[in-house]
Structures are given as structure tokens and as C-alpha cells.
Design an enzyme around this catalytic site. Structure first.
Site, PDB file in Angstrom:
ATOM      1  N   ASP A   1     -10.962   3.185   4.556  1.00 52.33           N
ATOM      2  CA  ASP A   1     -11.355   1.787   4.360  1.00 52.33           C
ATOM      3  C   ASP A   1     -12.878   1.644   4.318  1.00 52.33           C
ATOM      4  O   ASP A   1     -13.395   0.573   3.991  1.00 52.33           O
ATOM      5  CB  ASP A   1     -10.802   0.898   5.485  1.00 52.33           C
TER       6      ASP A   1
ATOM      7  N   GLN B   1      -4.584  -1.391   9.710  1.00 47.90           N
ATOM      8  CA  GLN B   1      -4.396  -2.666   9.015  1.00 47.90           C
ATOM      9  C   GLN B   1      -5.045  -3.786   9.822  1.00 47.90           C
ATOM     10  O   GLN B   1      -4.704  -3.982  10.996  1.00 47.90           O
ATOM     11  CB  GLN B   1      -2.882  -2.924   8.801  1.00 47.90           C
TER      12      GLN B   1
ATOM     13  N   LYS C   1       0.846  -1.200   0.000  1.00 52.92           N
ATOM     14  CA  LYS C   1       0.000   0.000   0.000  1.00 52.92           C
ATOM     15  C   LYS C   1       0.880   1.249   0.000  1.00 52.92           C
ATOM     16  O   LYS C   1       0.592   2.215  -0.715  1.00 52.92           O
ATOM     17  CB  LYS C   1      -0.930  -0.004   1.232  1.00 52.92           C
TER      18      LYS C   1
END
Ligand code: NAP
Length: 281
Positions: A116, A93, A49
Site C-alpha cells: 500500500d 485494510q 481485491k
């Protein structure tokens, strides 16, 4: 033979568009990434990422804690990042170590920085069918792949296999929003084969390698494989038995090179979207 939906190529196009926009408009979106523990897969995902973000001109800052870190430490950092106008996106994460209440920690993120799309506020907007929230990257990328087929989705039978909060449930909402008739399957579903055989679109997001066989799939169906599994030889494979199913499906995503690259591209897209919204552009 099915048409291969090339997620790698589509992701490259998305990234080029973002890179050009950032360069032409001369801004620098910034993403804060919070990682707890040393899970090998998570370390790789975070590195990928960061690399992809840097390629398009998004700055990242990694906050890496050992798994003994307290929830308060994470929540304090999230509050600091929420208040920092130079930070436009915050990503935690997943999975967090089991000692953390992930839902509670995710809900601390400012919904406008929730790149997200896992904050209850953004999930609620998706549920309402509003286009104004930040949407989870994996299903968002899958919708782009499905729409790239050019098929009219209205009234199509869509089967989503897997009911996780990060893939299955938001995926079902997006397909419903596109006027599909949606069925959700999970580990307690009986006769998954029959459901697959009735589906015009299958999105398979379970951890089961090569579960979906050629005779499970309707001729011409769109088959999207979210899985990231290993076969008996240790080779990366999906939930779909690709060699068999691609003989029968109309469209299919490969593993690797399908959903995975689009997930990262949509994350970057969300960071830019968050920046633009925060600056009312
Ligand atoms: P998850 O939270 O582990 O959920 C898996 C889902 O599959 C659950 O709902 C489970 O049902 C269901 N399931 C398990 N076995 C099944 C079976 N035999 N038949 C039908 N349903 C079954 O997984 P996730 O986070 O959604 O991820 C799913 C897979 O996608 C994983 O392999 C993950 O690595 C991969 N993934 C890939 C990407 C990407 O970018 N390529 C992104 C995210 C995830 P229950 O709810 O009943 O347990």
C-alpha cells in the site's frame, strides 16, 4: 465535451500485462490481507481485491479478526508474514477500528512488502523523489490516468483537494515530481472555487458529493475524481458534478469506472513489483 479517462479499460490493460508476466515467468506472488472488524465497505473492498488478484495469478490469504483483536495479535501476525519468504506483500485494510494505532501498526510492515506504500520509509522515498519505493495505489493510478492525456505536465497548475495520508499528500508529491506547481486544499481552505478556476489539473479527494461545479473549472482542465459518494437518489457519484463539468473540462474521470479500478490494478502492480524486487529480478 471532455475526453473520458477510462480507468476501467486502463486497469484491464494493466491486469493483462501482469497476468502475462506471471504466466510467462511462472511465479506466484502472494499477498497477505489483514482485515479487522466487519465494516461492510471494507468487506466488499477486500473481496474485490482478492477477486482481481486471483484473475492475474496472485495468491491471497485473508486474516480476518473481530474488532476485539489486540494490537499485539496484529503485530505478531505482521512479524510472521514479514519473516515468511513465500509472502511478498502485506496489506492492512483501512480504516482499522478506532482502538488501534493504525500508524504504529502500518510501520511494523517490512517496507519491501508494504504494497500500500503507507510505511514511513516508503513515504520518505516518495518525499525524496526516489522511484525505488512502493507507492500508494490510488495516486499511482491517478498519475497513469493523467499521463495518458499526453499533456506536458511541466509547469502546470495542479490542485489537490484533500490532504489524507493515503491520497492527498502522496498525490501532491507525485505531481510535484512531475514538475507541476502544486496547491493543496482542505476543509479549512477559503475560496476553493477560485483555486479550481486557476487549476490546469484538479484531483478531488474529499467525501463531498458533487462539490465541484461546471463554473469552478477552467476550460480544458484535467479533472480527476477520487470520490465515492452517494447522491440524493443513493446513486454512486463523485466529488465532481460530472454532467456539468464534462461540458467544460478537457479530460475527466467518471465515477464509477475512473480512479477506483486503477487503484486495484496498481495494488496488484505493487504486489508484482514487491515480488520482483525481493527476488532481485
Ligand atoms: P479523508 O481522509 O476523509 O480526507 C478527506 C479530505 O477532504 C480531508 O483532507 C478534508 O480536509 C478534505 N475536505 C473535506 N471537505 C472538504 C471541503 N468541503 N473542501 C475541501 N476539502 C475538504 O479521505 P480520503 O481517504 O483521502 O478519501 C477521500 C475520498 O476518496 C473518499 O470519498 C473516499 O471514499 C474516496 N477514495 C476513493 C478511492 C478510489 O479508489 N476510488 C481510494 C481512496 C479514497 P481536512 O483534512 O481539513 O479534514
Amino acid at each position: 465535451m471532455a475526453v473520458i479517462l477510462d480507468g476501467k479499460k486502463m486497469a484491464q490493460t494493466v491486469k493483462q500485462r501482469l497476468q502475462q508476466m506471471i504466466k510467462q515467468q511462472g511465479f506466484t506472488p502472494k499477498l497477505g490481507i489483514i482485515l479487522v472488524g466487519d465494516d461492510a465497505a471494507s468487506l466488499i473492498y477486500v473481496k474485490n481485491k482478492q477477486k482481481a488478484a486471483s484473475e492475474v495469478g496472485i495468491e491471497t490469504q485473508l486474516y480476518h479478526f473481530d474488532d476485539q483483536a489486540s494490537s499485539e495479535t496484529l503485530e505478531n501476525l505482521i512479524q510472521t508474514l514479514n519473516a515468511d519468504s513465500d509472502v511478498h506483500g502485506i496489506l492492512i485494510q483501512l480504516p482499522l477500528p478506532k482502538s488501534f494505532n493504525a500508524a504504529k501498526i502500518l510501520s511494523e510492515i517490512d517496507p519491501q512488502k508494504d504494497v500500500d506504500g503507507f510505511h514511513p520509509y516508503n513515504i520518505g522515498l516518495l518525499q525524496y523523489g526516489a522511484q525505488t519505493g512502493l507507492q500508494p495505489a490510488t495516486p499511482k493510478g491517478i498519475m497513469k490516468l493523467i499521463k495518458s492525456t499526453g499533456l506536458d505536465l511541466s509547469g502546470k497548475n495542479a490542485l489537490v483537494i484533500g490532504r489524507s495520508n493515503i491520497v492527498g499528500k502522496p498525490m501532491a508529491m507525485m505531481l510535484l515530481g512531475a514538475d507541476c506547481t502544486v496547491t493543496m486544499a482542505h476543509s479549512k481552505t477559503t475560496d476553493l472555487k477560485a483555486l479550481c478556476q486557476n487549476a490546469d489539473i484538479i484531483v478531488s479527494a474529499t467525501g463531498c458529493a458533487k462539490l465541484i461545479k461546471q463554473d469552478w473549472v477552467k476550460s480544458g482542465a484535467v479533472v480527476i475524481d477520487v470520490g465515492m459518494n452517494r447522491d440524493e437518489q443513493g446513486k454512486l457519484c463523485g466529488v465532481v458534478d460530472f454532467e456539468g463539468v464534462c461540458q467544460k473540462a478537457g479530460f475527466i474521470t467518471p465515477v464509477p469506472g475512473g480512479v477506483g479500478p486503477m487503484t486495484i490494478a496498481m495494488l496488484l502492480d505493487n504486489v508484482v513489483e514487491a515480488y520482483l524486487k525481493q527476488h532481485q529480478i
